[in-house]
Design an enzyme around this catalytic site. Structure first.
Site, short mmCIF file in Angstrom:
data_model
loop_
_atom_site.label_atom_id
_atom_site.label_comp_id
_atom_site.label_asym_id
_atom_site.label_seq_id
_atom_site.Cartn_x
_atom_site.Cartn_y
_atom_site.Cartn_z
N HIS A 20 0.85 -1.20 0.00
CA HIS A 20 0.00 0.00 0.00
C HIS A 20 0.89 1.25 0.00
O HIS A 20 0.62 2.22 -0.72
CB HIS A 20 -0.87 0.05 1.26
CG HIS A 20 -1.98 -0.96 1.33
ND1 HIS A 20 -2.11 -1.86 2.34
CD2 HIS A 20 -3.03 -1.18 0.49
CE1 HIS A 20 -3.19 -2.60 2.15
NE2 HIS A 20 -3.77 -2.23 1.03
N LYS A 44 -15.81 -7.62 4.87
CA LYS A 44 -14.70 -8.20 5.63
C LYS A 44 -14.90 -7.99 7.12
O LYS A 44 -15.49 -7.00 7.53
CB LYS A 44 -13.38 -7.51 5.22
CG LYS A 44 -12.94 -7.79 3.80
CD LYS A 44 -11.64 -7.05 3.51
CE LYS A 44 -11.20 -7.25 2.08
NZ LYS A 44 -10.07 -6.37 1.71
N ARG A 93 -2.31 -5.38 -8.18
CA ARG A 93 -1.11 -6.20 -7.95
C ARG A 93 -0.93 -7.25 -9.03
O ARG A 93 0.17 -7.63 -9.37
CB ARG A 93 -1.22 -6.92 -6.59
CG ARG A 93 -1.12 -6.02 -5.40
CD ARG A 93 -1.63 -6.70 -4.17
NE ARG A 93 -3.04 -7.08 -4.33
CZ ARG A 93 -3.72 -7.80 -3.47
NH1 ARG A 93 -3.13 -8.28 -2.41
NH2 ARG A 93 -4.99 -8.08 -3.69
N SER A 131 -3.13 -7.99 3.09
CA SER A 131 -3.29 -7.76 4.53
C SER A 131 -3.63 -9.07 5.25
O SER A 131 -3.13 -9.32 6.34
CB SER A 131 -4.39 -6.72 4.76
OG SER A 131 -4.05 -5.52 4.12
#
Ligand code: COA
Length: 170
Positions: A20, A44, A93, A131
């Protein structure tokens, strides 16, 4: 540098990783101001509170002069209207990120036609980072060096004490 436009980088950052940070640093060179907007992703279950995530992003970006960090709740499209800013930054990504980002971009555009999303690709050394994976490795006592900023590594250690690892190996 485009001196007129400021861009918003939204995310849940649970927690912020060096991937990030790589995106934030790249964006800070392209725009006069970057607003990092920390929020909840309602799909989430977050490990860190909104305030903890906000503080970790603030601490990790304090050396970047043109970066400001805020938190918000509710729809991103509404928040952008409220602050009158319509350029979004998101990181890509790998190809696997594309579908989710594509859907989110079009949903945001449907909610507010003024919103444009710009994608930046992180350094290849961060393309595998996420993460969730960071939390899994931290939970099992893995070394965080090079993966997350120092303050995040310390917070992970506080949240997931290393004895969890020992319990696994007893
Ligand atoms: N380096 C490392 N990891 C990265 C990364 C990078 N450059 N870019 C993305 N990721 C990873 C994150 O680590 C995270 O991993 P995880 O799934 O294991 O947690 C995942 O990719 C995406 O996380 P992040 O970019 O932090 O945010 P998000 O996808 O949770 O953000 C919001 C989504 C918050 C922007 C979106 O839910 C939102 O806008 N919410 C507000 C409500 C709303 O408007 N909803 C409708 C949206 S259309």
């Amino acid at each position: 540098m485009n001196k007129e436009i400021f861009a918003v980088y939204p995310g849940s950052f649970d927690p912020l990783t060096n991937g990030h940070l790589d995106i934030i640093t790249r964006a800070s060179k392209l725009f006069s101001k970057i607003l990092i907007a920390v929020t909840d992703n309602c799909n989430k279950k977050h490990s860190f509170s909104l305030n903890e995530r906000l503080e970790l992003v603030q601490e990790s970006t304090k050396n970047l002069e043109n970066v400001k960090v805020v938190s918000f709740s509710g729809l991103l499209a509404d928040y952008l209207e409220q602050i009158n800013s319509f350029v979004l930054i998101r990181g890509l990504r790998a190809i696997s990120d594309f579908e989710y980002e594509f859907q989110m971009t079009l949903m945001n555009r449907t909610l507010n036609k003024k919103i444009e999303t710009i994608f930046l690709i992180p350094d290849q050394s961060y393309t595998f980072l996420s993460s969730s994976m960071i939390k899994e490795v931290a939970m099992l006592g893995g070394n965080m060096s090079g993966l997350v900023p120092k303050c995040v590594a310390e917070k992970l250690e506080e949240k997931f004490p290393k004895h969890i690892n020992n319990e696994y190996t007893k």
